[in-house]
Every structure is written in structure tokens, then in C-alpha cells.
Design an enzyme around this catalytic site. Sequence first.
Site, short mmCIF file in Angstrom:
data_model
loop_
_atom_site.label_atom_id
_atom_site.label_comp_id
_atom_site.label_asym_id
_atom_site.label_seq_id
_atom_site.Cartn_x
_atom_site.Cartn_y
_atom_site.Cartn_z
N ARG A 22 0.84 -1.20 0.00
CA ARG A 22 0.00 0.00 0.00
C ARG A 22 0.87 1.25 0.00
O ARG A 22 1.75 1.40 0.84
CB ARG A 22 -0.93 0.02 1.22
CG ARG A 22 -1.96 -1.09 1.19
CD ARG A 22 -2.87 -1.03 2.40
NE ARG A 22 -3.81 -2.16 2.40
CZ ARG A 22 -4.68 -2.40 3.36
NH1 ARG A 22 -4.75 -1.58 4.41
NH2 ARG A 22 -5.48 -3.43 3.31
N SER A 112 -8.13 -1.38 1.02
CA SER A 112 -9.16 -1.65 2.03
C SER A 112 -9.89 -0.40 2.47
O SER A 112 -10.58 0.24 1.68
CB SER A 112 -8.53 -2.38 3.22
OG SER A 112 -9.53 -2.80 4.12
N HIS A 113 -9.73 -0.03 3.74
CA HIS A 113 -10.47 1.07 4.34
C HIS A 113 -9.74 2.41 4.21
O HIS A 113 -10.22 3.42 4.73
CB HIS A 113 -10.71 0.77 5.82
CG HIS A 113 -9.45 0.50 6.57
ND1 HIS A 113 -8.67 -0.61 6.31
CD2 HIS A 113 -8.81 1.19 7.54
CE1 HIS A 113 -7.61 -0.59 7.11
NE2 HIS A 113 -7.67 0.49 7.86
N ASP A 278 -16.81 -1.28 4.36
CA ASP A 278 -15.70 -0.40 4.00
C ASP A 278 -15.42 -0.43 2.51
O ASP A 278 -16.19 -0.98 1.72
CB ASP A 278 -14.45 -0.78 4.80
CG ASP A 278 -13.85 -2.11 4.35
OD1 ASP A 278 -14.62 -2.98 3.90
OD2 ASP A 278 -12.63 -2.27 4.45
N ASP A 280 -13.36 -2.02 0.42
CA ASP A 280 -13.29 -3.26 -0.35
C ASP A 280 -14.25 -4.33 0.15
O ASP A 280 -14.24 -5.45 -0.36
CB ASP A 280 -11.86 -3.80 -0.36
CG ASP A 280 -11.41 -4.35 0.98
OD1 ASP A 280 -11.86 -3.82 2.00
OD2 ASP A 280 -10.60 -5.30 1.00
N ASP A 282 -14.60 -5.89 3.23
CA ASP A 282 -14.29 -6.94 4.19
C ASP A 282 -14.54 -6.54 5.65
O ASP A 282 -14.37 -7.35 6.55
CB ASP A 282 -12.85 -7.45 4.01
CG ASP A 282 -11.79 -6.39 4.26
OD1 ASP A 282 -12.14 -5.23 4.53
OD2 ASP A 282 -10.58 -6.74 4.17
N ARG A 283 -14.94 -5.27 5.88
CA ARG A 283 -15.22 -4.82 7.25
C ARG A 283 -16.69 -4.42 7.36
O ARG A 283 -17.36 -4.20 6.37
CB ARG A 283 -14.32 -3.64 7.62
CG ARG A 283 -12.85 -3.98 7.54
CD ARG A 283 -11.97 -2.81 7.94
NE ARG A 283 -10.58 -3.14 7.75
CZ ARG A 283 -9.59 -2.83 8.59
NH1 ARG A 283 -9.87 -2.16 9.70
NH2 ARG A 283 -8.35 -3.18 8.34
N THR A 345 -2.73 -10.30 14.44
CA THR A 345 -3.57 -9.58 13.49
C THR A 345 -3.19 -9.99 12.07
O THR A 345 -2.01 -9.99 11.71
CB THR A 345 -3.40 -8.07 13.67
OG1 THR A 345 -3.85 -7.71 14.98
CG2 THR A 345 -4.20 -7.31 12.64
N GLU A 364 -11.89 -9.86 14.18
CA GLU A 364 -10.89 -8.90 14.62
C GLU A 364 -11.60 -7.67 15.15
O GLU A 364 -12.68 -7.31 14.66
CB GLU A 364 -9.98 -8.49 13.46
CG GLU A 364 -9.15 -9.61 12.87
CD GLU A 364 -8.33 -9.17 11.68
OE1 GLU A 364 -7.30 -9.80 11.41
OE2 GLU A 364 -8.73 -8.19 11.01
N SER A 366 -10.87 -4.78 14.56
CA SER A 366 -10.83 -3.74 13.53
C SER A 366 -11.99 -3.88 12.55
O SER A 366 -11.85 -3.64 11.35
CB SER A 366 -9.50 -3.76 12.80
OG SER A 366 -9.23 -5.06 12.28
N LYS A 377 -12.10 -11.89 5.74
CA LYS A 377 -13.20 -11.35 6.53
C LYS A 377 -14.25 -10.82 5.56
O LYS A 377 -13.94 -10.48 4.43
CB LYS A 377 -12.71 -10.27 7.49
CG LYS A 377 -11.81 -9.19 6.91
CD LYS A 377 -11.33 -8.26 8.02
CE LYS A 377 -10.31 -7.26 7.53
NZ LYS A 377 -8.92 -7.72 7.71
#
Length: 571
Positions: A22, A112-113, A278, A280, A282-283, A345, A364, A366, A377
Site C-alpha cells: 500500500r 481496504s479502508h 468499507d 473493499d 471486508d469490514r 492480526t 478482529e 478492527s 473477513k
Amino acid sequence: MSIQEIATKPFEGQKPGTSGLRKRVKIFQQEHYTENFVQAIFDAVPLKGATLVIGGDGRYYSPEAVQIILKIAAANGVSKLIIGQNGILSTPAASNVIRKYKANGGILLTASHNPGGPDNDFGIKYNIENGGPAPEGITEKIFQNTKTISSYKVLDAPKVDLSRIGETTYGPLKVDIINSVKDYVEMLKGIFDFPLIRSFLKSRSSDFKVLFDGMHGVTGPYGRAILIEELGLPSSYVQNDTPLPDFGGGHPDPNLTYAHDLVEAVEKNDIAFGAASDGDGDRNMIYGKGAFVTPSDSVAIIADWADVIPYFKGGIKGLARSMPTSKAIDLVAKAKGVEYFEVPTGWKFFGNLMDAGRLSICGEESFGTGSDHIREKDGVWAVVAWLNILAAANKDSNKLIGIREIQKEHYLKYGRSFFSRYDYEEVPSEGAQQMVKHIDSLIAASDFAGKSYTSNSGIEFKIAAAYDFNYTDPIDGSVSKKQGQVITFSDGSRVVWRLSGTGSQGATVRMYVERYVTKDAGEAELARPTAEGLQALIEVALQISNLKQFLGREKPTVITVYGARRVRTDD
């Protein structure tokens, strides 16, 4: 069409973290930068003749990156690429596609987020054939390749039209552009009791409103397909559902700070069930009027109610959490008589346990929750899991049982883990390292255990133990060291500090605080606001770590706790 070999030189710092590489978009846009990293993947993993899945969250620079992958994959002997329409696949959807079509792996374009746009973040992540993130052995090979690369191969060919669903060829490569949503929705319909959920939502249409916020990330179309098309809810029950390259200028992280559009709408309109995902997908965040569900509580409640979800009718194999996550799920595992795990994690640690048949549900703190249906996730999965639980809880009830009632019942059964996370984003790396060294010195001190610290309100906390969390994987024997600094107290409280590897610049320090109250404490104590229940412990944690002095920050960027004032250091 011809294959060309392009001369290049290594770039510094192309080391993948727990979720890939990233960096800022402008770094990826440098000549040869993206090509170098993609070629390093193909040099690290034997992919000649392979089938790969390609997709991402649609953030800025994604279309260009997909075309680069096409050129390099074709030149390196890959047999077939399965690509989400317009280059879009949520991370959970990509994991499902890898597993469903027995692909050899996948390349996911996501940060991700993290925020998107020309001045923000981009990311590239490699997933293996089980659908999960590449283990450290592979990411280390990729990193070593980036340090010695001298050339990369490309197919000299025009761009592929990513909007046209169907099969085509690209030189020697077969390309299949697929509907980004269809396979994922079919998977969820095989997991959850959709008829029960649909019946519940229809019967409670007057007093159980729903609002899903896609945060202009990838899950907007998934939310529409499930909530509106499959479950029959009005279109107004989904907002911010158009994926945008810059996520509408927002921060696509589903927490109380960044999902303020959802929080405000839920409170204003008396919405019983709100949820967000989020960038992508996964959250997740679960939030009803006056009722925020911490991720630690969410995974514990889902695990406790697993028997009402068809996928788990045969029972659960095991439960797990990341080390910083509260121990609420441990109590559920003990009650159900199944084994439970505390892992570092990173979702890949859960994947090993799942592949070995020893883990069913995990999470998690998060805002990541999931099960062994895939190897990532899954934010939308968690949302539908909650709807399935609520539908089952209300099946024979005349009075509406909502989120708050589910929480109350859980606390009276298991006790409550008051839990919060403080995020200090993009702080000076030097200051963060100095804080780590300071806490390390406390851990090493022979007289640290037994010391007492007093909060501003006069509450005393006595140190029970202090250590660095190390993990030996029970499946492959691999060892992960220094995964977080942990201090426990004599009353069972716990504080954890970690440096996060998910940012693109500077450092992110996360501080986790947990205080457990038994079920016998009484309803009033169990119902206390989280911020109030943790205040004294937070004061002591800041005192022990000298965090404010080392980081130069009076306030965290994000406080993950209901009842705390949402803060931004740049307000």
C-alpha cells in the site's frame, strides 16, 4: 501481438504488509513501479498455465492497474484471468470466486479502508488458491524479487474492454469478465435463512427500518442486490451505494467517526438496524438507534447464535479472535465446549486453522468478522448474519427484539467486556518507535509486575504481567514474534499497543483497552456507557506509555467506542 522485455531498476520499499503493498497513488503511477511489483509476484509464484482472479474496490488507478496485470500475465504464461466487471470485486467476493472456480490465486487491487483518489492510497495484494492472503513465505519472496528485478515482460496489445461480460482472448490468454455480484449473492443464499429474514422484515416493516451504507465503496451494488432485490426492502434502505474512485471524498472505514452519515441517519430517523461496510467490503459496522455493537461483541454474539444460521446447523468446529480483540468470544467457546484461538492480526492466521478444519467463526476488533465460508473477513456476511439472528429471535415474539435486547441478553449470560480502540494515524515514525522502546523497557524490567498506577479519579490498577505477544501456528509451526505489547492488570483488565502496517506513510499507533465485568455485576453496571466504564483504564494506559509525549498528539484520530465524542485531529 508480441512479448516485450522492458528493462527496469528496483524501487525501495516494495515490501508487502499483512494486506499487500500500500502506497500513495502517485508512487504507483511512477514509470515501472506497478509493473515491477506485479512481475515480482509472477517471479515468486509458479503461475505458468494458471488461472487467476483479478478485481478490486474500484479506487482511483484501478483500471490502469488491471490493464498492466493483463499485459504481464499474458507475457508470463498465465492461462486464464477471471476479472470482475469493470475490474471490480469486493475482497470477500474475490475470495469466493477463487474458491468456486478453483483458481490458482488472485490479485486484488485495494487499500481496504484507506481513502482513495489521486492524492490518496492504492494497493496490490496477492491471494493464494484457498482464497486467502498470501502467507509470509510468499510475500517475503515477492519482496526479495522487488530488490533484484532488472526487467519485466509485457504483451504488446491494446486494452481489454472490462465492461463487457463474457469470454474473450488476449493474445495467448483467455479472459472471462464476470458479473461482480452474482456469485457472491448465490453464496450468501446458501449460508443464511433468506426466507426467514424476508418474512421477518415484511412482518416488521412498520417498526424495523433498515439502512445500509456502502460508503461509496465496493459493496453498494452487493447491498442493493441483497437487501432490495432479494429481501424486498425499499430502495431508500441503501445509501451511498455507488462505488466511486475517491469514495466520494470520504474515508471508507465503517466506524463511528467515518460512518457519520449512517450514525446521524439512524439516530434521526429511529432506524432499528443500521450497517456499513468499507472500501473493499471486508469490514462492517452494526449500529441501531442507541445501540452500537463493538466488533468484539459482534463476533461473540454471532458465534453464540450460530445454530440459527443454516450453514452452522451441524455445529461449529472452533472459534478465534485476533490478539487485540476482546475475550468475549472466548467465553462463548468455553460455554459451547469448542476450542478457541488467539492469533496475531492478519486474516491469513485464521485461514490456516480453517483449512485444517479447526475453525468456524472468527473476528478482529478492527471491524472484521467472518467464517470458514471463504478465507477473508466478510463485511456483508456479518450484516446478513445479524439480520438472520434478529429474524430468529423475533420468530415467536410479539414484542420487537432489537440489537439492544440481543446485547443485554448476551451480557447477562456471559458478562461484558468493555472495549475500545484509540487510533493515532500518520504519526511520526521516530516517535512511534521511541514509544515502543519505552514500553519494551517496562516489559523487560524485573520490578514492573506488581507496580500500581492511579487514574485521575483515584482508581488504582496493579500490573499483573507484561509481555510481547508471540504466536506459534499450531498448523504449520511458523512463528510470528512481536505482534503487540500487552500489559495485564490484577483485575483482569488489559491494554495492548500495536504499530499498524496498513497505512501508506508515517506510522499508525493503535491502543486497545479492555475491562471485563462479570454477569453478576448487575444490569446497571453491565449497561454503563463504554466510555465511562473505560475512562480510568485509558488514563492509566496513557500514563504508562507516555503516548502523548512520544507521538505529539493530545487526541487520537479515531476512537472506536460508542458514547465517546468523535474526534479528528485535523478538525
